[in-house]
Design an enzyme around this catalytic site. Structure first.
Site, PDB file in Angstrom:
ATOM      1  N   PHE A  61     -21.331   0.139 -29.336  1.00 47.55           N
ATOM      2  CA  PHE A  61     -22.110  -0.031 -30.567  1.00 47.55           C
ATOM      3  C   PHE A  61     -21.246  -0.014 -31.836  1.00 47.55           C
ATOM      4  CE2 PHE A  61     -24.570   2.004 -34.011  1.00 47.55           C
ATOM      5  CZ  PHE A  61     -25.658   1.158 -34.105  1.00 47.55           C
ATOM      6  N   SER A 109     -34.408   3.335 -32.667  1.00 46.30           N
ATOM      7  CA  SER A 109     -33.274   4.171 -33.104  1.00 46.30           C
ATOM      8  C   SER A 109     -33.806   5.231 -34.064  1.00 46.30           C
ATOM      9  CB  SER A 109     -32.254   3.306 -33.844  1.00 46.30           C
ATOM     10  OG  SER A 109     -31.307   4.114 -34.526  1.00 46.30           O
ATOM     11  N   GLY A 136     -29.495  -7.244 -22.787  1.00 48.39           N
ATOM     12  CA  GLY A 136     -28.298  -6.517 -23.213  1.00 48.39           C
ATOM     13  C   GLY A 136     -27.798  -5.598 -22.114  1.00 48.39           C
ATOM     14  N   ALA A 137     -27.689  -6.166 -20.898  1.00 50.34           N
ATOM     15  CA  ALA A 137     -27.301  -5.348 -19.735  1.00 50.34           C
ATOM     16  C   ALA A 137     -25.787  -5.284 -19.542  1.00 50.34           C
ATOM     17  CB  ALA A 137     -27.967  -5.898 -18.475  1.00 50.34           C
ATOM     18  N   PRO A 140     -32.862   6.641 -29.930  1.00 50.37           N
ATOM     19  CA  PRO A 140     -31.681   7.499 -29.803  1.00 50.37           C
ATOM     20  C   PRO A 140     -30.961   7.699 -31.128  1.00 50.37           C
ATOM     21  CG  PRO A 140     -31.581   5.596 -28.297  1.00 50.37           C
ATOM     22  CD  PRO A 140     -32.632   5.313 -29.330  1.00 50.37           C
ATOM     23  N   TYR A 145     -30.097  -2.654 -40.779  1.00 49.32           N
ATOM     24  CA  TYR A 145     -30.149  -2.170 -39.380  1.00 49.32           C
ATOM     25  C   TYR A 145     -31.332  -1.218 -39.202  1.00 49.32           C
ATOM     26  CZ  TYR A 145     -29.207   0.197 -35.030  1.00 49.32           C
ATOM     27  OH  TYR A 145     -29.352   0.723 -33.765  1.00 49.32           O
ATOM     28  N   LYS A 156     -35.032  -1.480 -36.974  1.00 41.35           N
ATOM     29  CA  LYS A 156     -35.515  -0.507 -35.987  1.00 41.35           C
ATOM     30  C   LYS A 156     -36.875   0.073 -36.407  1.00 41.35           C
ATOM     31  CE  LYS A 156     -32.188  -1.005 -33.033  1.00 41.35           C
ATOM     32  NZ  LYS A 156     -32.426  -1.613 -31.719  1.00 41.35           N
ATOM     33  N   ASP A 185     -28.834 -15.721 -24.920  1.00 43.08           N
ATOM     34  CA  ASP A 185     -28.730 -15.169 -26.265  1.00 43.08           C
ATOM     35  C   ASP A 185     -30.162 -14.992 -26.762  1.00 43.08           C
ATOM     36  OD1 ASP A 185     -28.511 -14.770 -29.023  1.00 43.08           O
ATOM     37  OD2 ASP A 185     -26.675 -15.950 -29.153  1.00 43.08           O
TER      38      ASP A 185
HETATM   39  P1  NDP Z   1     -23.563  -1.969 -26.913  1.00 41.14           P
HETATM   40  O1  NDP Z   1     -22.854  -2.748 -27.969  1.00 41.14           O
HETATM   41  O2  NDP Z   1     -22.740  -1.205 -25.944  1.00 41.14           O
HETATM   42  O3  NDP Z   1     -24.550  -2.940 -26.107  1.00 41.14           O
HETATM   43  C1  NDP Z   1     -25.327  -3.911 -26.767  1.00 41.14           C
HETATM   44  C2  NDP Z   1     -25.859  -4.896 -25.737  1.00 41.14           C
HETATM   45  O4  NDP Z   1     -26.688  -5.846 -26.444  1.00 41.14           O
HETATM   46  C3  NDP Z   1     -24.770  -5.681 -25.032  1.00 41.14           C
HETATM   47  O5  NDP Z   1     -25.078  -5.768 -23.663  1.00 41.14           O
HETATM   48  C4  NDP Z   1     -24.831  -7.053 -25.678  1.00 41.14           C
HETATM   49  O6  NDP Z   1     -24.501  -8.051 -24.720  1.00 41.14           O
HETATM   50  C5  NDP Z   1     -26.328  -7.144 -26.027  1.00 41.14           C
HETATM   51  N1  NDP Z   1     -26.583  -8.124 -27.066  1.00 41.14           N
HETATM   52  C6  NDP Z   1     -26.208  -8.092 -28.368  1.00 41.14           C
HETATM   53  N2  NDP Z   1     -26.590  -9.215 -28.983  1.00 41.14           N
HETATM   54  C7  NDP Z   1     -27.226  -9.980 -28.051  1.00 41.14           C
HETATM   55  C8  NDP Z   1     -27.829 -11.261 -28.078  1.00 41.14           C
HETATM   56  N3  NDP Z   1     -27.875 -11.996 -29.185  1.00 41.14           N
HETATM   57  N4  NDP Z   1     -28.377 -11.745 -26.932  1.00 41.14           N
HETATM   58  C9  NDP Z   1     -28.344 -11.003 -25.798  1.00 41.14           C
HETATM   59  N5  NDP Z   1     -27.781  -9.788 -25.704  1.00 41.14           N
HETATM   60  C10 NDP Z   1     -27.221  -9.282 -26.826  1.00 41.14           C
HETATM   61  O7  NDP Z   1     -24.549  -0.995 -27.706  1.00 41.14           O
HETATM   62  P2  NDP Z   1     -25.664   0.050 -27.178  1.00 41.14           P
HETATM   63  O8  NDP Z   1     -25.776   0.057 -25.718  1.00 41.14           O
HETATM   64  O9  NDP Z   1     -25.405   1.321 -27.886  1.00 41.14           O
HETATM   65  O10 NDP Z   1     -26.953  -0.597 -27.855  1.00 41.14           O
HETATM   66  C11 NDP Z   1     -28.103  -0.973 -27.136  1.00 41.14           C
HETATM   67  C12 NDP Z   1     -29.304  -0.834 -28.039  1.00 41.14           C
HETATM   68  O11 NDP Z   1     -29.439   0.536 -28.425  1.00 41.14           O
HETATM   69  C13 NDP Z   1     -29.231  -1.631 -29.337  1.00 41.14           C
HETATM   70  O12 NDP Z   1     -30.517  -2.176 -29.591  1.00 41.14           O
HETATM   71  C14 NDP Z   1     -28.861  -0.584 -30.383  1.00 41.14           C
HETATM   72  O13 NDP Z   1     -29.327  -0.922 -31.651  1.00 41.14           O
HETATM   73  C15 NDP Z   1     -29.591   0.619 -29.831  1.00 41.14           C
HETATM   74  N6  NDP Z   1     -29.117   1.941 -30.259  1.00 41.14           N
HETATM   75  C16 NDP Z   1     -27.815   2.310 -30.123  1.00 41.14           C
HETATM   76  C17 NDP Z   1     -27.415   3.575 -30.520  1.00 41.14           C
HETATM   77  C18 NDP Z   1     -26.002   4.043 -30.449  1.00 41.14           C
HETATM   78  O14 NDP Z   1     -25.631   4.951 -31.218  1.00 41.14           O
HETATM   79  N7  NDP Z   1     -25.178   3.520 -29.562  1.00 41.14           N
HETATM   80  C19 NDP Z   1     -28.399   4.566 -31.012  1.00 41.14           C
HETATM   81  C20 NDP Z   1     -29.734   4.039 -31.151  1.00 41.14           C
HETATM   82  C21 NDP Z   1     -30.069   2.793 -30.760  1.00 41.14           C
HETATM   83  P3  NDP Z   1     -23.600  -9.347 -24.987  1.00 41.14           P
HETATM   84  O15 NDP Z   1     -22.616  -9.003 -26.057  1.00 41.14           O
HETATM   85  O16 NDP Z   1     -22.988  -9.631 -23.648  1.00 41.14           O
HETATM   86  O17 NDP Z   1     -24.591 -10.388 -25.395  1.00 41.14           O
HETATM   87  C1  8X3 Z   2     -27.764   3.818 -33.807  1.00 41.11           C
HETATM   88  C2  8X3 Z   2     -27.730   5.212 -34.316  1.00 41.11           C
HETATM   89  O1  8X3 Z   2     -27.381   6.626 -36.393  1.00 41.11           O
HETATM   90  O2  8X3 Z   2     -25.775   4.848 -35.963  1.00 41.11           O
HETATM   91  O3  8X3 Z   2     -29.026   3.270 -33.936  1.00 41.11           O
HETATM   92  O4  8X3 Z   2     -27.967   4.321 -36.734  1.00 41.11           O
HETATM   93  S1  8X3 Z   2     -27.195   5.240 -35.908  1.00 41.11           S
END
Ligand code: NDP
Ligand code: 8X3
Length: 251
Positions: A187, A137, A9-10, A180, A150, A154, A57
């Site tokens: 997100f 999370s 997920g970079a 986080p 969700y 986590k 994926d």
């Molecule tokens: P983003 O949506 O900005 O990034 C998510 C990343 O995950 C993207 O790079 C996406 O890439 C990748 N991804 C999603 N599905 C797939 C898949 N099937 N295969 C490969 N890659 C995948 O969200 P965040 O950076 O916020 O989220 C990153 C992580 O942090 C997640 O696990 C999320 O649950 C967690 N998180 C987020 C929080 C928030 O409030 N933002 C708080 C706590 C945890 P692509 O679409 O190119 O595949």
């Molecule tokens: C993402 C943070 O509070 O939206 O994991 O579930 S929250």
């Protein structure tokens, strides 16, 4: 010796910020996600280290196995796996939620993380070193309305991280879980199926965590001396805390 991190997920948010920070610190990178253009863009951007990108994926077990089996010689030893790919879909109460969305979250946040871990872990145990950092999370520990599946995915990530540590005890491999709270990335846009207005409303009037804040936390965890294992780190923005229990009153 130069270290290598594999980041799932970079292409956005935390994963992208981690790729940028780890590159700045001189780590070689394996970067994966589904959006190829974003991976190519990162490849062009991060020129000071060796970057290998893979369209993958994580829900697809064979794609994950091929990604790991097909690593070039330069990137074959993974020192750090950041299991970051993940998503939330929807915020409806359980009795109204979309079962397909629940399945996508389970397939990505649980099964995808399992597939990548299982593919990378054996070589870490064999080499007697390595670090898996999972992206949990606050939703894995604290319930809130609409988090249903969700949050449960986590909670899996948290307990899986602990159980991994128990299994690989003595191997020298480290496992950490980052948890986080409110953080602005793509997100919420993903959660609300591209509805940017709804996503913006989540952060309105707040100072949320940034992807850079999380990247710095992940880097700090990775940069501890080899005998130190950070089990879990929960991070919230100052504007976020808990609420009292909800009591339903009759009448
Ligand atoms: P983003 O949506 O900005 O990034 C998510 C990343 O995950 C993207 O790079 C996406 O890439 C990748 N991804 C999603 N599905 C797939 C898949 N099937 N295969 C490969 N890659 C995948 O969200 P965040 O950076 O916020 O989220 C990153 C992580 O942090 C997640 O696990 C999320 O649950 C967690 N998180 C987020 C929080 C928030 O409030 N933002 C708080 C706590 C945890 P692509 O679409 O190119 O595949
Ligand atoms: C993402 C943070 O509070 O939206 O994991 O579930 S929250």
């Amino acid at each position: 010796m130069t270290k290598t991190a594999l980041i799932t997920g970079a292409t956005s948010g935390f994963g992208r910020a981690c790729a940028e920070l780890f590159a700045e610190k001189g780590w070689n990178l394996v970067l994966c996600g589904r959006r190829e253009e974003r991976l190519q863009e990162l490849h062009r951007q991060l020129t000071n280290v060796a970057v290998h990108t893979v369209v993958c994926d994580v829900r697809d077990r064979s794609q994950v196995e091929e990604m790991v089996a097909g690593l070039p010689e330069s990137h074959v030893q993974i020192d750090l796996l950041l299991n970051n790919a993940g998503l939330a879909l929807g915020l409806s109460p359980a009795h109204e939620a979309d079962l397909d969305e629940w399945e996508v979250m389970v397939d990505t946040n649980i099964k995808g993380l399992m597939y990548v871990t299982r593919a990378v872990l054996p070589s870490m145990v064999e080499q007697g070193t390595g670090h898996i950092i999972n992206m949990g999370s606050v939703a894995g520990s604290w319930p809130y309305p609409g988090a249903n599946v969700y949050g449960a995915t986590k909670a899996f990530v948290e307990q899986f991280s602990n159980n991994l540590r128990a299994d690989i005890h003595g191997s020298g491999v480290r496992v950490s879980n980052v948890e986080p709270g409110l953080a602005e990335s793509e997100f919420s846009v993903v959660r609300f199926q591209g509805d940017q207005q709804k996503a913006n409303a989540v952060y309105e009037g707040t100072e949320p965590l940034t992807p850079k804040d999380i990247a710095e936390t992940v880097y700090w965890i990775a940069d501890r001396p080899p005998h130190v294992n950070i089990n879990r780190v929960e991070v919230m923005p100052v504007c976020q805390t808990w609420s009292p229990f909800a009591i339903h009153r009759q009448g």
